[in-house]
Motif scaffolding. Structure first.
Motif, PDB file in Angstrom:
ATOM      1  N   THR A  53       0.830  -1.213   0.000  1.00 37.15           N
ATOM      2  CA  THR A  53       0.000   0.000   0.000  1.00 37.15           C
ATOM      3  C   THR A  53       0.860   1.256   0.000  1.00 37.15           C
ATOM      4  O   THR A  53       0.581   2.211  -0.734  1.00 37.15           O
ATOM      5  CB  THR A  53      -0.938  -0.011   1.219  1.00 37.15           C
ATOM      6  N   GLU A  58      -2.144   1.418  -6.302  1.00 38.33           N
ATOM      7  CA  GLU A  58      -3.264   0.509  -6.512  1.00 38.33           C
ATOM      8  C   GLU A  58      -2.770  -0.928  -6.626  1.00 38.33           C
ATOM      9  O   GLU A  58      -1.587  -1.187  -6.834  1.00 38.33           O
ATOM     10  CB  GLU A  58      -4.056   0.864  -7.760  1.00 38.33           C
ATOM     11  N   THR A 103      -4.486   8.513  -1.994  1.00 36.16           N
ATOM     12  CA  THR A 103      -5.508   7.546  -2.384  1.00 36.16           C
ATOM     13  C   THR A 103      -4.877   6.258  -2.900  1.00 36.16           C
ATOM     14  O   THR A 103      -3.862   6.282  -3.604  1.00 36.16           O
ATOM     15  CB  THR A 103      -6.408   8.162  -3.474  1.00 36.16           C
ATOM     16  N   THR A 105      -6.190   2.340  -4.581  1.00 41.29           N
ATOM     17  CA  THR A 105      -7.332   1.667  -5.192  1.00 41.29           C
ATOM     18  C   THR A 105      -7.086   0.173  -5.302  1.00 41.29           C
ATOM     19  O   THR A 105      -6.008  -0.264  -5.693  1.00 41.29           O
ATOM     20  CB  THR A 105      -7.601   2.253  -6.601  1.00 41.29           C
ATOM     21  N   ARG A 107      -8.621  -3.023  -7.332  1.00 39.83           N
ATOM     22  CA  ARG A 107      -9.457  -3.235  -8.512  1.00 39.83           C
ATOM     23  C   ARG A 107      -9.186  -4.588  -9.135  1.00 39.83           C
ATOM     24  O   ARG A 107      -8.197  -5.252  -8.840  1.00 39.83           O
ATOM     25  CB  ARG A 107      -9.222  -2.139  -9.535  1.00 39.83           C
ATOM     26  N   TYR A 113     -13.025  -2.187  -6.551  1.00 39.21           N
ATOM     27  CA  TYR A 113     -13.565  -2.708  -5.292  1.00 39.21           C
ATOM     28  C   TYR A 113     -13.600  -1.627  -4.221  1.00 39.21           C
ATOM     29  O   TYR A 113     -14.551  -1.529  -3.461  1.00 39.21           O
ATOM     30  CB  TYR A 113     -12.733  -3.885  -4.788  1.00 39.21           C
ATOM     31  N   SER A 114     -12.526  -0.837  -4.143  1.00 35.95           N
ATOM     32  CA  SER A 114     -12.494   0.226  -3.147  1.00 35.95           C
ATOM     33  C   SER A 114     -11.416   1.245  -3.492  1.00 35.95           C
ATOM     34  O   SER A 114     -10.434   0.932  -4.162  1.00 35.95           O
ATOM     35  CB  SER A 114     -12.218  -0.340  -1.743  1.00 35.95           C
ATOM     36  N   THR A 115     -11.655   2.458  -3.050  1.00 33.66           N
ATOM     37  CA  THR A 115     -10.681   3.539  -3.145  1.00 33.66           C
ATOM     38  C   THR A 115     -10.689   4.227  -1.785  1.00 33.66           C
ATOM     39  O   THR A 115     -11.739   4.695  -1.338  1.00 33.66           O
ATOM     40  CB  THR A 115     -11.041   4.535  -4.259  1.00 33.66           C
ATOM     41  N   SER A 116      -9.532   4.246  -1.140  1.00 33.61           N
ATOM     42  CA  SER A 116      -9.425   4.790   0.214  1.00 33.61           C
ATOM     43  C   SER A 116      -8.060   5.424   0.400  1.00 33.61           C
ATOM     44  O   SER A 116      -7.145   5.211  -0.399  1.00 33.61           O
ATOM     45  CB  SER A 116      -9.565   3.669   1.260  1.00 33.61           C
ATOM     46  N   GLU A 120      -6.106   4.118   5.654  1.00 33.49           N
ATOM     47  CA  GLU A 120      -7.324   3.327   5.829  1.00 33.49           C
ATOM     48  C   GLU A 120      -7.135   1.907   5.309  1.00 33.49           C
ATOM     49  O   GLU A 120      -7.656   0.949   5.882  1.00 33.49           O
ATOM     50  CB  GLU A 120      -8.505   4.007   5.131  1.00 33.49           C
ATOM     51  N   VAL A 121      -6.400   1.759   4.221  1.00 34.37           N
ATOM     52  CA  VAL A 121      -6.118   0.432   3.665  1.00 34.37           C
ATOM     53  C   VAL A 121      -5.247  -0.365   4.642  1.00 34.37           C
ATOM     54  O   VAL A 121      -5.479  -1.552   4.870  1.00 34.37           O
ATOM     55  CB  VAL A 121      -5.456   0.530   2.277  1.00 34.37           C
ATOM     56  N   MET A 124      -7.389  -1.504   7.405  1.00 35.59           N
ATOM     57  CA  MET A 124      -8.212  -2.613   6.928  1.00 35.59           C
ATOM     58  C   MET A 124      -7.403  -3.904   6.912  1.00 35.59           C
ATOM     59  O   MET A 124      -7.902  -4.965   7.279  1.00 35.59           O
ATOM     60  CB  MET A 124      -8.765  -2.305   5.532  1.00 35.59           C
TER      61      MET A 124
END
Length: 160
Positions: A53, A58, A103, A105, A107, A113-116, A120-121, A124
């Motif tokens: 990340t 991404e 940001t 992503t 995908r 699926y998600s963009t954060s 935050e990733v 998660m």
């Protein structure tokens, strides 16, 4: 704070992985469940999402399909966890707040699926570690393997 949290969770994850019997890697509790090998390998690899990340913007499964590391023994699992943790630690030690708010992503080709934010990733990924560790605890309980305490004593390890 992220380094501290990761280190604390790593202790519990390590204890859980160390309990897996080498002869139970292909066991699965249900046909829709992962095998012990699949679940434990995923758990041992999850810390590597931290450096992934930080170092990228991404992950596109269409361009980089997931290929799990092959593990056949408890020692290999713990070694994989230690490698993933070292990568994650190095990533966190070199990053900064400006990078962590960028940001990121997840995908599969055109399907997002998600963009954060990167932070935050990472959080998660930490939550996924706890989630999959709990799944592994259920697997081990069903195999009658004593469960180590996580945030206090377990029914098997009341001495904590």
């Amino acid at each position: 704070m992220l380094l501290k949290e990761m280190g604390e969770e790593a202790q519990t994850t390590r204890k859980m992985l160390e309990r897996i019997p080498n002869d139970k890697f292909d066991w699965q509790p249900h046909q829709k469940s992962m095998t012990v090998r699949q679940l434990a390998t995923h758990l041992a690899e999850l810390p590597s999402w931290v450096s992934l990340t930080i170092d990228t913007s991404e992950l596109d499964f269409a361009a980089s399909p997931y290929t799990p590391t092959i593990t056949n023994t408890t020692t290999e699992l713990v070694d994989l966890l230690e490698k993933s943790l070292a990568e994650a630690r190095a990533g966190l030690e070199k990053t900064n707040e400006d990078e962590l708010v960028k940001t990121w992503t997840l995908r599969n080709g055109d399907q997002i699926y998600s963009t954060s934010q990167k932070v935050e990733v990472i959080r998660m990924a930490f939550c996924q570690i706890v989630h999959h560790r709990a799944q592994l605890g259920v697997f081990l309980r069903l195999l009658d393997v004593p469960i180590p305490g996580s945030y206090g004593p377990s029914a098997d390890d009341a001495s904590l």
